[in-house]
Write an enzyme that holds these catalytic residues in place. Structure first.
Site, short mmCIF file in Angstrom:
data_model
loop_
_atom_site.label_atom_id
_atom_site.label_comp_id
_atom_site.label_asym_id
_atom_site.label_seq_id
_atom_site.Cartn_x
_atom_site.Cartn_y
_atom_site.Cartn_z
CB CYS A 19 1.43 4.67 0.33
SG CYS A 19 1.51 6.45 -0.57
N PRO A 20 -1.63 3.93 -0.20
CG PRO A 20 -3.81 4.18 0.19
CD PRO A 20 -3.18 4.97 -1.20
#
Ligand SMILES: Cc1cc2nc3c(=O)[nH]c(=O)nc-3n(C[C@H](O)[C@H](O)[C@H](O)COP(=O)(O)OP(=O)(O)OC[C@H]3O[C@@H](n4cnc5c(N)ncnc54)[C@H](O)[C@@H]3O)c2cc1C
Lengths: 80, 381
Positions: A19-20
């Site tokens: 992530c992201p």
């Protein structure tokens, strides 16, 4: 949510991305998509389950459906 | 038969690797069993972290340039030219017309990131950046004149080089303007594409309260769609419009087109095994640094560590042994929190970062690291 027969215009495979990564990959594809296009995001990152709906709502794009598989989820987002 | 290793890109990763191989494969290079060629499209090596200091008048772009002749071991063949085609079936690289092609047995792609401001209408005319030499000097000239109004720092591209640099810029601008007595007349706004102020949740959590303390406004979920240079506004895909007097952005990034054309990955990023750094779509190809799509930050420290891994793997392969060295995601980063204080993070695939309390000592460590970089590039540190 359930299996779907929606035909995406494009698929972004962000499986394996930290992530992201998955949300940014989705935003990148939506950026270049036409209004009404459906983008399918494949992500195995649990954070996407909250990130993607939050962003879709913020940006006014519609999260049509989330398909849950054993090792990843598929998010169908329609560009407003 | 002489085995030929070709490294494309003489930035941090490619240069460290070339010098690493000169040392590691010295006997094979001396015997003529191996040849290593480093190809770069500029006769100078460029060290980009210097650019952060240029807008504040603390460094000149030339401080980040050295000729390859001074940096790269004599055992390495240097070729100053731009590669225009990669054929991974024939194992051949092409250059522009009239320049002989080169065949490789082992290819390493270390071609870094490029800026693509034209993806956002109005950005080239309306925005400044410190992500290129000319961008940094133009911004310096503008910043020196800037004493009041709205300063907006917008992170547009991700992935982008040095994920810490946008935070560093607003922290430094805040401090610099305070020292010069203008801070009360300047509003600073920082925008970020997702719901946090940084991609990494641990760094975001650390940075957010500092931004509040320093009166730096934050707009999250802000993905710039267009800039209107006449009206001096920037508008996001999410429908937010911000006024600016000085717009500084981290422009969209991409890798070089050749990579996608060669079928090695999308947007110029090479799909690799994130531990071995081998390209997924071709044999005998490695990628390292910004162009290797590992999901870790695009940072010089990453390119440096990855060069060590690729160097070991290539030496094993050339000696006919199984390659065992792997990259564990190691990333190291100093984060300036003002003009004379900095924090520090270190993390890898398994262990998240935990930013150190900002101190003057860490700030001087960052400056010392930047100076000693020239030894790193030579493979000495
Ligand atoms: C303002 C700023 C501050 C930064 N601060 C830090 C920091 O504090 N710490 C940190 O770790 N990192 C920092 N970075 C990031 C760091 O500079 C990069 O991540 C690093 O340079 C990546 O190394 P690389 O070898 O992958 O690519 P690069 O260093 O970008 O090198 C790529 C090379 O390939 C060449 N090339 C490209 N295409 C071709 C072609 N077709 N033919 C021939 N040659 C080609 C280019 O000319 C270039 O020399 C910063 C970056 C910026 C912009």
């Amino acid at each position: 949510m359930s299996m779907t027969d929606i035909e995406p215009d494009e698929t972004v495979d962000a499986r394996g991305a930290a992530c992201p990564g998955p949300l940014m990959d989705l935003i990148g594809k939506i950026r270049s998509a036409e209004s009404g296009d459906v983008i399918r995001l494949l992500s195995d990152n649990d954070q996407s389950l909250t990130d993607v709906p939050e962003w879709a709502e913020e940006a006014g794009n519609e999260l049509l459906v989330v398909e849950e598989f054993d090792d990843h989820n598929a998010f169908y987002v329609e560009k407003a | 038969m002489t085995e030929h290793v070709v490294i494309v890109g003489g930035g941090t990763g490619g240069t460290v690797l070339a010098n690493d191989l000169a040392d590691r494969l010295e006997p094979e290079l001396d015997a003529g069993d191996v040849r290593v060629t480093l190809v770069n499209d500029d006769p100078d090596h460029v060290y980009k972290p210097v650019w952060l200091y240029v807008p504040f008048g603390q460094r000149e772009p030339d401080d980040g340039r050295r000729s390859f002749d001074d940096l790269v071991d004599d055992a390495i063949d240097l070729r100053i030219d731009r590669v225009t085609d990669i054929d991974t079936d024939a194992q051949r690289l092409q250059f522009h017309d009239g320049v002989p092609s080169i065949d490789y047995d082992h290819l390493v792609l270390a071609t870094g990131s490029m800026l693509e401001p034209d993806q956002i209408p109005g950005l080239t005319e309306g925005g400044y950046n410190y992500y290129s030499e000319s961008g940094a000097t133009d911004l310096r000239d503008e910043l020196l004149e800037f004493t009041e109004g709205d300063l907006v720092l917008s992170v547009i591209g991700t992935p982008h080089m040095c994920p810490a640099a946008p935070l560093e810029f607003v922290f430094m601008a805040d401090d610099w303007l305070r020292e010069r007595g203008f801070r009360e007349d300047v509003d600073i706004t920082y925008t970020y594409p997702i719901q946090r102020v940084h991609g990494n949740p641990h760094i975001a959590e650390w940075a957010r309260p500092i931004m509040e303390e320093r009166d730096i406004n934050v707009e999250t979920f802000f993905n710039a769609e267009s800039v209107d240079p006449d009206a001096e506004t920037i508008t996001s895909m999410e429908g937010t419009e911000l006024d600016y007097d000085l717009l500084v952005t981290i422009p969209p990034h991409g890798g070089i087109d050749l990579i996608e054309e060669a079928g090695l990955g999308d947007d110029g990023w090479v799909d690799v095994d994130k531990h071995t750094l081998e390209a997924e779509a071709a044999e005998n190809v490695y990628a390292l640094g910004d162009t290797a799509d590992t999901g870790v930050p695009n940072a010089g420290s990453v390119a440096h560590y990855q060069a060590g891994v690729v160097g070991q793997r290539l030496a094993s392969e050339i000696r006919g042994r199984p390659a065992t060295a792997t990259y564990d995601g190691k990333t190291l980063c100093f984060i300036e929190t003002g003009m004379d204080a900095a924090s520090f993070v270190e993390f890898d695939y398994e262990n998240p970062p935990s930013p150190a309390p900002p101190s003057e000592k860490l700030h001087w460590s960052k400056l010392a690291y930047n100076e000693s970089y020239w030894l790193t590039a030579r493979g000495l540190l």
